[in-house]
Design a protein around this motif. Sequence first.
Motif, PDB file in Angstrom:
ATOM      1  N   GLY A 180      -0.731   9.951  56.289  1.00 18.07           N
ATOM      2  CA  GLY A 180      -1.116  11.072  57.134  1.00 18.07           C
ATOM      3  C   GLY A 180      -1.189  12.377  56.361  1.00 18.07           C
ATOM      4  N   SER A 181      -0.871  13.479  57.052  1.00 21.46           N
ATOM      5  CA  SER A 181      -1.004  14.798  56.440  1.00 21.46           C
ATOM      6  C   SER A 181      -0.049  15.007  55.267  1.00 21.46           C
ATOM      7  CB  SER A 181      -0.775  15.883  57.494  1.00 21.46           C
ATOM      8  OG  SER A 181       0.495  15.739  58.102  1.00 21.46           O
ATOM      9  N   ALA A 182       1.056  14.254  55.237  1.00 24.40           N
ATOM     10  CA  ALA A 182       2.010  14.385  54.129  1.00 24.40           C
ATOM     11  C   ALA A 182       1.435  13.874  52.815  1.00 24.40           C
ATOM     12  CB  ALA A 182       3.303  13.650  54.455  1.00 24.40           C
ATOM     13  N   TYR A 213      -0.846  23.463  64.429  1.00 21.67           N
ATOM     14  CA  TYR A 213       0.381  22.845  63.949  1.00 21.67           C
ATOM     15  C   TYR A 213       1.510  23.020  64.957  1.00 21.67           C
ATOM     16  CZ  TYR A 213      -1.805  22.832  59.286  1.00 21.67           C
ATOM     17  OH  TYR A 213      -2.638  22.625  58.222  1.00 21.67           O
ATOM     18  N   LYS A 214       2.396  22.042  64.996  1.00 21.19           N
ATOM     19  CA  LYS A 214       3.617  22.163  65.789  1.00 21.19           C
ATOM     20  C   LYS A 214       4.535  23.190  65.133  1.00 21.19           C
ATOM     21  CE  LYS A 214       3.433  17.372  67.409  1.00 21.19           C
ATOM     22  NZ  LYS A 214       4.115  16.053  67.422  1.00 21.19           N
ATOM     23  N   ALA A 215       5.515  23.667  65.907  1.00 23.48           N
ATOM     24  CA  ALA A 215       6.376  24.754  65.440  1.00 23.48           C
ATOM     25  C   ALA A 215       7.077  24.405  64.126  1.00 23.48           C
ATOM     26  CB  ALA A 215       7.396  25.113  66.514  1.00 23.48           C
ATOM     27  N   TRP A 216       7.568  23.173  63.995  1.00 23.58           N
ATOM     28  CA  TRP A 216       8.316  22.819  62.793  1.00 23.58           C
ATOM     29  C   TRP A 216       7.397  22.748  61.563  1.00 23.58           C
ATOM     30  CZ3 TRP A 216       7.439  18.518  59.749  1.00 23.58           C
ATOM     31  CH2 TRP A 216       6.690  17.486  60.305  1.00 23.58           C
ATOM     32  N   ILE A 217       6.132  22.388  61.797  1.00 26.29           N
ATOM     33  CA  ILE A 217       5.183  22.362  60.687  1.00 26.29           C
ATOM     34  C   ILE A 217       4.840  23.781  60.256  1.00 26.29           C
ATOM     35  CG2 ILE A 217       2.872  21.674  59.934  1.00 26.29           C
ATOM     36  CD1 ILE A 217       3.048  19.301  61.804  1.00 26.29           C
ATOM     37  N   ARG A 218       4.676  24.688  61.209  1.00 26.53           N
ATOM     38  CA  ARG A 218       4.415  26.086  60.856  1.00 26.53           C
ATOM     39  C   ARG A 218       5.594  26.677  60.089  1.00 26.53           C
ATOM     40  NH1 ARG A 218       2.270  26.273  66.215  1.00 26.53           N
ATOM     41  NH2 ARG A 218       4.067  27.453  66.970  1.00 26.53           N
ATOM     42  N   ARG A 219       6.809  26.271  60.477  1.00 22.61           N
ATOM     43  CA  ARG A 219       7.997  26.732  59.764  1.00 22.61           C
ATOM     44  C   ARG A 219       7.992  26.197  58.334  1.00 22.61           C
ATOM     45  NH1 ARG A 219      11.511  30.631  58.752  1.00 22.61           N
ATOM     46  NH2 ARG A 219      13.606  29.889  58.267  1.00 22.61           N
ATOM     47  N   TYR A 220       7.594  24.944  58.172  1.00 21.71           N
ATOM     48  CA  TYR A 220       7.499  24.362  56.837  1.00 21.71           C
ATOM     49  C   TYR A 220       6.520  25.166  55.986  1.00 21.71           C
ATOM     50  CZ  TYR A 220       6.279  21.300  52.973  1.00 21.71           C
ATOM     51  OH  TYR A 220       6.041  20.822  51.710  1.00 21.71           O
ATOM     52  N   TRP A 221       5.328  25.480  56.547  1.00 21.59           N
ATOM     53  CA  TRP A 221       4.327  26.234  55.806  1.00 21.59           C
ATOM     54  C   TRP A 221       4.874  27.588  55.379  1.00 21.59           C
ATOM     55  CZ3 TRP A 221       0.231  24.909  53.262  1.00 21.59           C
ATOM     56  CH2 TRP A 221      -0.536  23.788  53.644  1.00 21.59           C
TER      57      TRP A 221
END
Length: 411
Positions: free
Chosen positions: A84-86, A152-160
């Motif tokens: 996937g995206s990872a 993006y979901k919140a946790w993905i935005r936090r990762y970015w």
Amino acid sequence: MERNVQHVFIVGAKGFIYGGYETFLDRLTEYHQDKEMIQYHIACKANGAGATDENDLPGVKRLSDTEYIYHNAHCFKIKSPEIGSAQAIFYDIKALRYCCDYIKKHHIRHPIVYVLSTRIGFSMGHYARKLHKLGGVYWNNPDGREALRRKYKAWIRRYWALSERGMIKHSDLVICDNHHIEEYILETYRRFHPRTTYIAYGSDSSPSRLSDQDPKYTGWLQKNGLRDHQYYISVGRFVPENNFETMIREFMKSKTEKDFAVITTEDDGFLNELDRKLQFRKDPRVKIVGSVYDKELIKKIRENAFGYIHGHEVGGTNPSLLEALGSTNLNLVYDIGFNRECGEDGALYWSKEDGSLSHLIDLADQMNGEDISILGQKAHERIRRYYSWQLIADEYEKVFLSLTQGEKANG
């Protein structure tokens, strides 16, 4: 005496055929293919979405199953797990590892490793230190502000957000394609004292090689129920931050008898969600027409559109906006700093305020041909003067060779 060739390793694009970064690499290496003082080493995806098949590239010289020469650039294929995206994260890290091993094996002096995007910030400290030990530098191009993308979901935005912090913190130079991105980097990360420079993304204003009667173009019109010069278009990924909801809603409010052709990627979930909100399928003027990958066809579609509507709000210099400014006379652009920097007085601007875009569309419909032509001339001239690929390639040559020149000056 050995020439002081500057080796530049570029990581982060999928190859040469896909999107913005890939087009950038294709044009950069094309314009620099005869530059004896620069040797490029380009990471390319070997598998997964966007992977470049080197057999589709003109003039390729295959060295092995994993290496080839294109535009005199040494291209190396990196395979990563399809998860996937990872996958993109593993791809970048494996490519960085390859670069470090190659630099060490070939005893390359003062290499530049230029990483496009900001998705591997948690690993960048390790690789930056490794590159410094090898006598090299790490440079970054942050593209846009990925943490603001609503898809993006919140946790993905936090990762970015955290990843971007790591990419900027450890960079020796940040190359920004938009002055507003550069200001954001300098302000947000001022505690790291980032060194930045500005080099825009490129585009061109050359006309399409297709005629108005070419079957590719007329067939596309007929297939989608469109009339020549009687349609507005928008081009971009079908994601919330490109403001398709606002554009479609406002277009439906307008009195125009022209059509709105949305050229975009497929996303049935988002499409159905928008239809539930807007019921745009009941308005025959609104047409979701899918993607167009033929470069000459999309240029002809832009040239012959009555107007282009641009709604992107996340990122820096957006390729689709530059392409529209280089081809379409009438551009209606969402008024945000990134976009206004590109268009300046060569476009008309709208906001998310209720009625702003619909009113602008109604005004545009009443503009005479001379006024539209003058607006188009300003847009095209802006692309020629500030965003030509020749200009961008020249700027990159200067900044890449600055290390080699500095080495000469220091003896």
